[in-house]
Motif scaffolding. Structure first.
Motif, PDB file in Angstrom:
ATOM      1  N   ARG A  57      45.837 120.802  48.347  1.00  0.00           N
ATOM      2  CA  ARG A  57      44.356 121.212  48.986  1.00  0.00           C
ATOM      3  C   ARG A  57      44.246 122.983  48.558  1.00  0.00           C
ATOM      4  N   CYS A 107      47.498 109.327  45.015  1.00  0.00           N
ATOM      5  CA  CYS A 107      47.516 110.262  44.342  1.00  0.00           C
ATOM      6  C   CYS A 107      45.878 110.220  44.648  1.00  0.00           C
ATOM      7  N   LEU A 154      49.048 108.707  52.790  1.00  0.00           N
ATOM      8  CA  LEU A 154      48.612 109.865  52.529  1.00  0.00           C
ATOM      9  C   LEU A 154      48.482 111.526  52.774  1.00  0.00           C
ATOM     10  N   PRO A 155      49.164 111.833  52.335  1.00  0.00           N
ATOM     11  CA  PRO A 155      49.106 113.604  52.933  1.00  0.00           C
ATOM     12  C   PRO A 155      47.349 114.331  53.194  1.00  0.00           C
ATOM     13  N   VAL A 156      46.660 113.063  52.573  1.00  0.00           N
ATOM     14  CA  VAL A 156      45.349 113.657  52.537  1.00  0.00           C
ATOM     15  C   VAL A 156      44.749 111.844  52.571  1.00  0.00           C
ATOM     16  N   CYS A 161      45.463 115.455  45.791  1.00  0.00           N
ATOM     17  CA  CYS A 161      47.146 114.634  46.239  1.00  0.00           C
ATOM     18  C   CYS A 161      47.842 114.133  45.868  1.00  0.00           C
ATOM     19  N   GLU A 164      53.959 113.442  47.565  1.00  0.00           N
ATOM     20  CA  GLU A 164      53.595 113.610  48.971  1.00  0.00           C
ATOM     21  C   GLU A 164      53.053 115.011  48.751  1.00  0.00           C
ATOM     22  N   ASP A 165      52.143 115.320  47.375  1.00  0.00           N
ATOM     23  CA  ASP A 165      52.192 117.093  47.611  1.00  0.00           C
ATOM     24  C   ASP A 165      50.515 117.211  48.240  1.00  0.00           C
ATOM     25  N   ASP A 166      50.054 117.680  49.201  1.00  0.00           N
ATOM     26  CA  ASP A 166      48.254 117.725  49.690  1.00  0.00           C
ATOM     27  C   ASP A 166      48.704 119.126  49.344  1.00  0.00           C
TER      28      ASP A 166
END
Length: 360
Positions: free
Chosen positions: A130, A75, A3-5, A123, A126-128
Motif C-alpha cells: 500500500r 494476495c 495477511l499483511p493487509v 498485498c 508477505e508484502d504489504d
C-alpha cells in the motif's frame, strides 16, 4: 486470514472532475460500472468484500471457485465485479444477484456468470504494497496475473491522455462509466478521494410527475422529484429521480409545487401505482418496494402533468437513468408531451473484446 493487509478494508475513492488532468504523472484507466470489491485470498480462503466492507461471497459463488483457481495463494487485490453480455456490461443482471434465495443465486450464476476486473494490488505474499507507488503496484499486478485465468482480467491502462479520451467516447456503449486518472506515484489511501474520475454528462427534459417528501422534513421539505419520459406508445414511463437540492431549495419547492398537487391523481398516468398494493406489485414504479430499497419510505405524491425540468444525467441503464439525475432548471417553454425518449443520445454498443483482445 493471516495477511499483511486485513479485512475489512475500505477501498480508495475518486473525486469527480470535468476534464482529463493536464501534465505528466497520471495513469488512466476505463471506469467500470459494477460492484467495487477488494478480494482477499489466504490459501483456501477467499473473501470478496463489497465497497462497504461486507462479504459478497454468497452472491457470486462461481467467482469464489474462479479466484481460488486463478489467484496466488496469498494476495489482496482491488477491482470490480462485472457481468458482460453481448450488449456490454449488464448492471441489471449484477443487481439480481443480491437475492435472499440461494437457489436463485445458483441459477443466475450459471446463466449470467460474473467476472472480476482488477486494477490494483495491495498485498502479494508477505508484502504489504500500500505504501508503494501506484506504478510499482501496477507492474506487480501484471506480473501476478499473467496469464489471467478465465473471468479474471486486468483493466487496460495508458499514460497517453489522447488514448484515455478515445476510451471515454468509444467504450461508453459497452457500459463503461468514464475514465479514471491515478497519480503514478500515489500510495493506496483507503476511503480517501485521491483518484480522479471523468464521467459522461448529458442533459434531458423530463416530466416532473410527482415527488417524495424529505426524510427529515415530511410535509415541509421535498426529498426528490420523480421524472418521466414518454415512450413510442405515448405512455409516461418512470425514468428516475433528481434529488440534489439544498435544504433551503427543498423548502422552497414545497410552495412551488403546491398548485400542481390539486386533483393531481384524477387523470394521472401513474394512478394505478398510487395504492400500496399496486405499487408493491409494480416494476420499478414510484412507491414500489424492492430488495434494493431496504425498507426505506418510498411513498410518493402525484403532481399534475404540467411541469417540465431540464436535468443532467450520466447514462441510461435500459430505459432508466443509471444514477440519480441533477436538476438544472424549469422548462416552462416546453410541453410535457415533448419529453420523449427520442431526445436521448444513445451510444452504440462497443465490443468488450476491444478492451480485452486477449481475454479469457
Amino acid at each position: 486470514m493471516q495477511l499483511p493487509v486485513s479485512a475489512p478494508l475500505l477501498p480508495m475513492l475518486a473525486k469527480l472532475v470535468g476534464s482529463i488532468p493536464a501534465g505528466d504523472g497520471w495513469i488512466f484507466e476505463p471506469k467500470w460500472d459494477g460492484f467495487r470489491t477488494i478480494v482477499f485470498r489466504d490459501r483456501e480462503e477467499i473473501l470478496i468484500q463489497s465497497r462497504d466492507g461486507k462479504s459478497l461471497n454468497r452472491y457470486f459463488p462461481e467467482l469464489v471457485d474462479t479466484l481460488l483457481r486463478g489467484l496466488p495463494e496469498q494476495c489482496v487485490l482491488d477491482g470490480e465485479v462485472v457481468i458482460a453480455s453481448d450488449r456490454g456490461l449488464d448492471f441489471d443482471s449484477l443487481q439480481l444477484r443480491i437475492h435472499p434465495a440461494a437457489s436463485r443465486i445458483k441459477l443466475l450464476a450459471k446463466q449470467t456468470p460474473a467476472s472480476v476486473v482488477f486494477f490494483d494490488l495491495l498485498c502479494a505474499g508477505e508484502d504489504d504494497l500500500r505504501e508503494q507507488p501506484f506504478e510499482e503496484r501496477r507492474k506487480r499486478l501484471e506480473s501476478l496475473l499473467k496469464p489471467a485465468a478465465p473471468s479474471i482480467y486486468i483493466t487496460p491502462m495508458t499514460q497517453d491522455p489522447s488514448i484515455a479520451l478515445d476510451w471515454f467516447s468509444r467504450f461508453e456503449g459497452a457500459g463503461l462509466d468514464g475514465v479514471m486518472a491515478k497519480p503514478i506515484g500515489g500510495v493506496y489511501q483507503p476511503d480517501k478521494r485521491v483518484m480522479l474520475k471523468l464521467k459522461h454528462e448529458r442533459d434531458c427534459d423530463c416530466v416532473v410527475a410527482g415527488f417524495r417528501w424529505h426524510k427529515n422534513g415530511l410535509g415541509t421539505a421535498i426529498g426528490s422529484l420523480l421524472l418521466g419520459l414518454y415512450d413510442e406508445a405515448g405512455e409516461l414511463q418512470h425514468v428516475g429521480v433528481c434529488a440534489s437540492f439544498t435544504m433551503d431549495k427543498r423548502k422552497e419547492l414545497v410552495s412551488y409545487l403546491a398548485p400542481y398537487r390539486d386533483d393531481a391523481l384524477a387523470d394521472h398516468p401513474w394512478a394505478n401505482w398510487a395504492s400500496s398494493q399496486a405499487a408493491g406489485a409494480g416494476k420499478r414504479m414510484p412507491g414500489a418496494q424492492s430488495r434494493w430499497s431496504q425498507g426505506k419510505e418510498l411513498s410518493w405524491e402525484p403532481l399534475r402533468i404540467e411541469l417540465v425540468s431540464e436535468v443532467v444525467y450520466e447514462h441510461m441503464q435500459g430505459d432508466r437513468f443509471r444514477h440519480m439525475a441533477l436538476f438544472r432548471r424549469w422548462r416552462s417553454d416546453k410541453r410535457p408531451m415533448d419529453c420523449t425518449y427520442a431526445q436521448l443520445e444513445v451510444a452504440p454498443p462497443q465490443e468488450l473484446m476491444e478492451i480485452f483482445p486477449h481475454g479469457g
